[in-house]
Motif scaffolding. Structure first.
Motif, PDB file in Angstrom:
ATOM      1  N   UNK A 270       0.833  -1.205   0.000  1.00 52.42           N
ATOM      2  CA  UNK A 270       0.000   0.000   0.000  1.00 52.42           C
ATOM      3  C   UNK A 270       0.862   1.248   0.000  1.00 52.42           C
ATOM      4  N   UNK A 271       1.911   1.243   0.821  1.00 53.72           N
ATOM      5  CA  UNK A 271       2.785   2.411   0.882  1.00 53.72           C
ATOM      6  C   UNK A 271       3.582   2.551  -0.407  1.00 53.72           C
ATOM      7  N   UNK A 272       4.060   1.430  -0.939  1.00 53.18           N
ATOM      8  CA  UNK A 272       4.803   1.481  -2.196  1.00 53.18           C
ATOM      9  C   UNK A 272       3.919   2.030  -3.312  1.00 53.18           C
ATOM     10  N   UNK A 273       2.660   1.603  -3.341  1.00 47.30           N
ATOM     11  CA  UNK A 273       1.727   2.094  -4.362  1.00 47.30           C
ATOM     12  C   UNK A 273       1.521   3.602  -4.223  1.00 47.30           C
ATOM     13  N   UNK A 274       1.356   4.076  -2.980  1.00 45.76           N
ATOM     14  CA  UNK A 274       1.176   5.521  -2.781  1.00 45.76           C
ATOM     15  C   UNK A 274       2.413   6.294  -3.194  1.00 45.76           C
ATOM     16  N   UNK A 275       3.597   5.733  -2.911  1.00 42.32           N
ATOM     17  CA  UNK A 275       4.836   6.401  -3.321  1.00 42.32           C
ATOM     18  C   UNK A 275       4.933   6.502  -4.844  1.00 42.32           C
ATOM     19  N   UNK A 276       4.537   5.448  -5.536  1.00 41.95           N
ATOM     20  CA  UNK A 276       4.569   5.473  -7.001  1.00 41.95           C
ATOM     21  C   UNK A 276       3.650   6.575  -7.524  1.00 41.95           C
ATOM     22  N   UNK A 277       2.435   6.652  -6.953  1.00 41.20           N
ATOM     23  CA  UNK A 277       1.473   7.664  -7.405  1.00 41.20           C
ATOM     24  C   UNK A 277       2.003   9.060  -7.114  1.00 41.20           C
ATOM     25  N   UNK A 278       2.637   9.238  -5.956  1.00 41.78           N
ATOM     26  CA  UNK A 278       3.146  10.560  -5.598  1.00 41.78           C
ATOM     27  C   UNK A 278       4.288  10.967  -6.526  1.00 41.78           C
ATOM     28  N   UNK A 279       5.179  10.020  -6.798  1.00 36.91           N
ATOM     29  CA  UNK A 279       6.304  10.346  -7.677  1.00 36.91           C
ATOM     30  C   UNK A 279       5.816  10.643  -9.093  1.00 36.91           C
ATOM     31  N   UNK A 280       4.747   9.945  -9.515  1.00 34.85           N
ATOM     32  CA  UNK A 280       4.220  10.174 -10.860  1.00 34.85           C
ATOM     33  C   UNK A 280       3.725  11.607 -11.027  1.00 34.85           C
ATOM     34  N   UNK A 281       3.285  12.229  -9.935  1.00 35.14           N
ATOM     35  CA  UNK A 281       2.796  13.606 -10.008  1.00 35.14           C
ATOM     36  C   UNK A 281       3.925  14.589 -10.299  1.00 35.14           C
ATOM     37  N   UNK A 282       5.176  14.155 -10.140  1.00 36.77           N
ATOM     38  CA  UNK A 282       6.303  15.052 -10.388  1.00 36.77           C
ATOM     39  C   UNK A 282       6.523  15.310 -11.877  1.00 36.77           C
ATOM     40  N   UNK A 283       5.938  14.473 -12.724  1.00 35.45           N
ATOM     41  CA  UNK A 283       6.023  14.741 -14.162  1.00 35.45           C
ATOM     42  C   UNK A 283       5.137  15.951 -14.437  1.00 35.45           C
ATOM     43  N   UNK A 284       5.701  17.029 -14.928  1.00 34.57           N
ATOM     44  CA  UNK A 284       4.922  18.273 -15.046  1.00 34.57           C
ATOM     45  C   UNK A 284       3.897  18.262 -16.175  1.00 34.57           C
ATOM     46  N   UNK A 285       4.094  17.470 -17.210  1.00 33.94           N
ATOM     47  CA  UNK A 285       3.265  17.513 -18.426  1.00 33.94           C
ATOM     48  C   UNK A 285       3.369  18.898 -19.069  1.00 33.94           C
ATOM     49  N   UNK A 286       3.236  18.971 -20.377  1.00 31.11           N
ATOM     50  CA  UNK A 286       3.331  20.275 -21.044  1.00 31.11           C
ATOM     51  C   UNK A 286       2.179  21.184 -20.632  1.00 31.11           C
ATOM     52  N   UNK A 287       2.423  22.504 -20.642  1.00 29.95           N
ATOM     53  CA  UNK A 287       1.354  23.484 -20.417  1.00 29.95           C
ATOM     54  C   UNK A 287       0.235  23.206 -21.405  1.00 29.95           C
ATOM     55  N   UNK A 288      -1.011  23.241 -20.912  1.00 28.47           N
ATOM     56  CA  UNK A 288      -2.138  23.070 -21.809  1.00 28.47           C
ATOM     57  C   UNK A 288      -2.536  21.624 -22.043  1.00 28.47           C
ATOM     58  N   UNK A 289      -1.740  20.683 -21.537  1.00 26.79           N
ATOM     59  CA  UNK A 289      -2.134  19.285 -21.670  1.00 26.79           C
ATOM     60  C   UNK A 289      -3.381  19.056 -20.810  1.00 26.79           C
ATOM     61  N   UNK A 290      -4.444  18.510 -21.403  1.00 26.21           N
ATOM     62  CA  UNK A 290      -5.701  18.368 -20.639  1.00 26.21           C
ATOM     63  C   UNK A 290      -5.554  17.467 -19.413  1.00 26.21           C
ATOM     64  N   UNK A 291      -4.517  16.625 -19.406  1.00 22.25           N
ATOM     65  CA  UNK A 291      -4.341  15.733 -18.255  1.00 22.25           C
ATOM     66  C   UNK A 291      -3.596  16.418 -17.120  1.00 22.25           C
ATOM     67  N   UNK A 292      -3.071  17.611 -17.402  1.00 18.37           N
ATOM     68  CA  UNK A 292      -2.280  18.313 -16.412  1.00 18.37           C
ATOM     69  C   UNK A 292      -3.165  18.769 -15.254  1.00 18.37           C
ATOM     70  N   UNK A 293      -2.725  18.499 -14.050  1.00 18.44           N
ATOM     71  CA  UNK A 293      -3.474  18.908 -12.866  1.00 18.44           C
ATOM     72  C   UNK A 293      -3.147  20.356 -12.544  1.00 18.44           C
ATOM     73  N   UNK A 294      -4.072  21.055 -11.862  1.00 16.47           N
ATOM     74  CA  UNK A 294      -3.715  22.398 -11.393  1.00 16.47           C
ATOM     75  C   UNK A 294      -2.488  22.270 -10.504  1.00 16.47           C
ATOM     76  N   UNK A 295      -1.482  23.040 -10.742  1.00 19.28           N
ATOM     77  CA  UNK A 295      -0.270  22.921  -9.943  1.00 19.28           C
ATOM     78  C   UNK A 295       0.712  21.914 -10.488  1.00 19.28           C
ATOM     79  N   UNK A 296       0.384  21.295 -11.617  1.00 20.24           N
ATOM     80  CA  UNK A 296       1.356  20.421 -12.273  1.00 20.24           C
ATOM     81  C   UNK A 296       1.136  18.962 -11.939  1.00 20.24           C
TER      82      UNK A 296
END
Ligand code: ZN
Length: 90
Positions: free
Chosen positions: A60-86
């Motif tokens: 469970x913790x490893x899964x949460x760490x993977x999800x958290x690290x995945x958020x570090x990918x900024x995605x290009x500006x304007x990408x519809x998948x981009x979250x507010x704040x990157x």
């Protein structure tokens, strides 16, 4: 990139399978590499890769760490998948 693509369903831990499935669904690539696999982000340049362990004492913790690290990918500006704040929303 090296290694063949692997399926999230091949992972032995349910919690990790689920996070891998969500990431692959939004465009991440999962390849056989290292101890088990490696995730490659959705950017053309591949700004971020995340090693995925094959076993985990606390999946469970490893899964949460993977999800958290995945958020570090900024995605290009304007990408519809981009979250507010990157980062991608998973
Ligand atoms: Zn990226």
């Amino acid at each position: 990139m090296v290694g063949r693509e692997v399926s999230p369903a091949d992972h032995q831990h349910k919690e990790i399978r689920e996070v891998l499935k969500r990431l692959v669904a939004v465009g991440w690539t999962l390849r056989k590499e290292g101890h088990w696999g490696r995730l490659y982000c959705t950017c053309a340049e591949g700004c971020l890769t995340i090693p995925v362990p094959g076993t985990a004492k606390n999946p469970g913790r490893t899964a949460r760490n993977l999800a958290r690290r995945a958020k570090l990918c900024p995605l290009p500006e304007g990408d519809p998948r981009r979250a507010p704040g990157g980062g991608v929303v998973v």
